[in-house]
Design a protein around this motif. Structure first.
Motif, PDB file in Angstrom:
ATOM      1  N   VAL A 187       0.776  -0.887   0.006  1.00  0.00           N
ATOM      2  CA  VAL A 187      -0.060  -0.082  -0.040  1.00  0.00           C
ATOM      3  C   VAL A 187       0.924   0.993   0.078  1.00  0.00           C
ATOM      4  O   VAL A 187       1.722   1.445   0.921  1.00  0.00           O
ATOM      5  CB  VAL A 187      -0.814   0.231   1.256  1.00  0.00           C
ATOM      6  CG1 VAL A 187      -1.580   1.534   1.351  1.00  0.00           C
ATOM      7  CG2 VAL A 187      -2.102  -1.239   1.284  1.00  0.00           C
ATOM      8  N   ASP A 188       0.626   2.053  -0.974  1.00  0.00           N
ATOM      9  CA  ASP A 188       1.343   3.290  -1.304  1.00  0.00           C
ATOM     10  C   ASP A 188       1.231   4.246  -0.059  1.00  0.00           C
ATOM     11  O   ASP A 188       2.373   5.085   0.277  1.00  0.00           O
ATOM     12  CB  ASP A 188       1.316   3.776  -2.335  1.00  0.00           C
ATOM     13  CG  ASP A 188       2.033   2.770  -3.502  1.00  0.00           C
ATOM     14  OD1 ASP A 188       2.979   2.586  -3.695  1.00  0.00           O
ATOM     15  OD2 ASP A 188       0.973   2.443  -4.666  1.00  0.00           O
ATOM     16  N   VAL A 189      -0.028   4.613   0.228  1.00  0.00           N
ATOM     17  CA  VAL A 189      -0.484   5.567   1.310  1.00  0.00           C
ATOM     18  C   VAL A 189      -1.665   5.125   2.036  1.00  0.00           C
ATOM     19  O   VAL A 189      -2.538   4.633   1.565  1.00  0.00           O
ATOM     20  CB  VAL A 189      -1.145   6.764   0.197  1.00  0.00           C
ATOM     21  CG1 VAL A 189      -1.382   7.853   1.275  1.00  0.00           C
ATOM     22  CG2 VAL A 189       0.155   7.243  -0.664  1.00  0.00           C
ATOM     23  N   PHE A 190      -1.556   5.585   3.173  1.00  0.00           N
ATOM     24  CA  PHE A 190      -2.816   5.380   4.111  1.00  0.00           C
ATOM     25  C   PHE A 190      -3.088   6.732   4.397  1.00  0.00           C
ATOM     26  O   PHE A 190      -2.278   7.671   4.565  1.00  0.00           O
ATOM     27  CB  PHE A 190      -2.068   4.523   5.344  1.00  0.00           C
ATOM     28  CG  PHE A 190      -3.263   4.785   6.623  1.00  0.00           C
ATOM     29  CD1 PHE A 190      -4.278   3.879   6.685  1.00  0.00           C
ATOM     30  CD2 PHE A 190      -3.147   5.958   7.540  1.00  0.00           C
ATOM     31  CE1 PHE A 190      -5.231   3.946   7.560  1.00  0.00           C
ATOM     32  CE2 PHE A 190      -4.250   5.912   8.694  1.00  0.00           C
ATOM     33  CZ  PHE A 190      -5.257   5.157   8.443  1.00  0.00           C
TER      34      PHE A 190
ATOM     35  N   ALA B 277       3.616  -0.012   7.866  1.00  0.00           N
ATOM     36  CA  ALA B 277       2.300  -0.649   7.338  1.00  0.00           C
ATOM     37  C   ALA B 277       1.964  -0.144   5.852  1.00  0.00           C
ATOM     38  O   ALA B 277       1.682  -1.056   4.999  1.00  0.00           O
ATOM     39  CB  ALA B 277       0.881  -0.276   8.190  1.00  0.00           C
ATOM     40  N   THR B 278       2.394   0.888   5.521  1.00  0.00           N
ATOM     41  CA  THR B 278       2.100   1.639   4.058  1.00  0.00           C
ATOM     42  C   THR B 278       3.374   2.450   3.917  1.00  0.00           C
ATOM     43  O   THR B 278       4.211   2.857   5.086  1.00  0.00           O
ATOM     44  CB  THR B 278       1.084   2.373   4.205  1.00  0.00           C
ATOM     45  OG1 THR B 278       1.111   3.680   4.911  1.00  0.00           O
ATOM     46  CG2 THR B 278      -0.157   1.807   4.529  1.00  0.00           C
ATOM     47  N   LYS B 279       3.871   2.641   2.622  1.00  0.00           N
ATOM     48  CA  LYS B 279       4.854   3.392   2.514  1.00  0.00           C
ATOM     49  C   LYS B 279       4.830   5.002   3.114  1.00  0.00           C
ATOM     50  O   LYS B 279       5.757   5.583   3.487  1.00  0.00           O
ATOM     51  CB  LYS B 279       5.052   3.599   0.830  1.00  0.00           C
ATOM     52  CG  LYS B 279       5.480   2.199   0.232  1.00  0.00           C
ATOM     53  CD  LYS B 279       5.699   2.102  -1.297  1.00  0.00           C
ATOM     54  CE  LYS B 279       6.017   0.838  -1.712  1.00  0.00           C
ATOM     55  NZ  LYS B 279       5.983   0.911  -3.271  1.00  0.00           N
ATOM     56  N   ARG B 280       3.801   5.573   2.803  1.00  0.00           N
ATOM     57  CA  ARG B 280       3.383   6.783   3.324  1.00  0.00           C
ATOM     58  C   ARG B 280       2.202   7.001   3.887  1.00  0.00           C
ATOM     59  O   ARG B 280       1.192   6.123   3.773  1.00  0.00           O
ATOM     60  CB  ARG B 280       3.365   7.696   2.299  1.00  0.00           C
ATOM     61  CG  ARG B 280       4.722   7.803   1.276  1.00  0.00           C
ATOM     62  CD  ARG B 280       4.377   9.047   0.159  1.00  0.00           C
ATOM     63  NE  ARG B 280       4.571  10.245   0.826  1.00  0.00           N
ATOM     64  CZ  ARG B 280       4.780  11.322   0.145  1.00  0.00           C
ATOM     65  NH1 ARG B 280       5.103  11.510  -0.877  1.00  0.00           N
ATOM     66  NH2 ARG B 280       4.887  12.616   0.818  1.00  0.00           N
TER      67      ARG B 280
END
Length: 314
Positions: free
Chosen positions: A51-54, A82-85
């Protein structure tokens, strides 16, 4: 249970989007909204495709106090990477503080930078992720339940949208409050259906100019929360004239249920509902998901009998 898996191959942008997590030390059970937020983060961490963004679409906290933001940070600390950003637009509750809006804003900026590992210096900003613009607007002064948007922010937003339009890619705009009189507002503002003004539950006085700016570009997606409505699909639209996802002459409006508080006026009023945003070279897909059961919500048709929205990029 099923892991988050993109609908198609070659996904370009993968985002987990929720709203109204309402982390609050004064909650009757303060651990509960924290637990629900961690459920989402754990689900995202186990995604088949990273996942790139939360994102939360505002009201990350119930009041923008230091202790509430500390509690929020603890959630991210317990589920690292958890996510990249992480991107956290401001909500009206995030701007509420016993010491006034400026104190709340100071806390918001401080903890945004700590949680997101990023740097912002205002309540409106944009980020480019994998080549796609994510533009966040929000109240920049004390606003009650609405969003007070200064002339400076409006001008900034107009220019930022024009710059984003040059990319030729879809543009994703996030604001805690929806446009006025969308998604059943103002009738759906609360359970009673009572309201004083036609803009109750929406942005407020700057709604028309925001809509005009949104419509100035193609392939624009506007995400909001705030109204604590459940998931409303084709059935609600046919019977009552509104839905959680509304497409109006090319502008796509998405209203998120409250993750941690009670929802109403929906076909699915459960806690822990959000949406996965998937972007491909030729399409944008938005799929409602229960992060509690870690499963796609398939019992609420969103468009054309399908439990998700799929728009071609024009």
């Amino acid at each position: 249970m099923s892991k988050i898996k993109p609908l198609y191959d070659n996904i370009r942008l993968n985002c987990t989007v929720v709203s109204d997590t309402h982390i609050d030390i004064k909650h009757p059970f303060p651990w509960l909204p924290k637990w629900r937020l961690r459920q989402v983060l754990n689900d995202a961490k186990n995604s088949v495709s990273p996942v790139d963004v939360f994102m939360t679409v505002g009201d990350t906290t119930s009041r923008g106090s230091d202790i509430n933001w500390q509690m929020t940070k603890e959630c991210f600390d317990k589920v690292p990477n958890a996510t990249k950003r992480v991107i956290l637009p401001i909500g009206n509750h995030d701007g509420w503080n016993d010491d006034g809006f400026e104190a709340a804003k100071k806390n918001y900026l401080k903890y945004y930078n700590l949680i997101c590992g990023d740097k912002i210096d205002n309540t409106y900003f944009s980020k480019v992720v994998n080549g796609y613009y994510i533009i966040c607007i929000g109240t920049d002064s004390d606003s009650g339940c609405e969003a007070t948007l200064s002339d400076e922010q409006i001008e900034w937003f107009r220019n930022e949208m024009a710059e984003a339009g040059k990319s030729g890619k879809p543009i994703f705009v996030f604001c805690h409050q929806s446009l006025n009189q969308r998604h059943g507002l103002p009738v759906t503002w609360d359970k009673s259906g009572e309201y004083e003004h036609l803009f109750d539950g929406g942005i407020g006085e700057r709604s028309e100019v925001i809509e005009e700016i949104l419509r100035s570009q193609k392939n624009v997606y506007y995400f909001s929360g705030h109204s604590h409505m459940g998931l409303c699909g084709e059935k609600t639209f046919k019977e009552k004239g509104y839905a959680s996802i509304e497409v109006d002459n090319g502008l796509t409006l998405i209203n998120l249920p409250s993750l941690a508080c009670g929802n109403h006026h929906g076909e699915n009023k459960a806690f822990c509902i959000g949406m996965q945003l998937e972007v491909y070279d030729d399409k944008v897909v938005i799929r409602p998901r229960s992060y509690k059961t870690r499963s796609w919500i398939k019992n609420v048709p969103i468009k054309d009998g399908k439990p998700y929205l799929e728009n071609k990029i024009l």
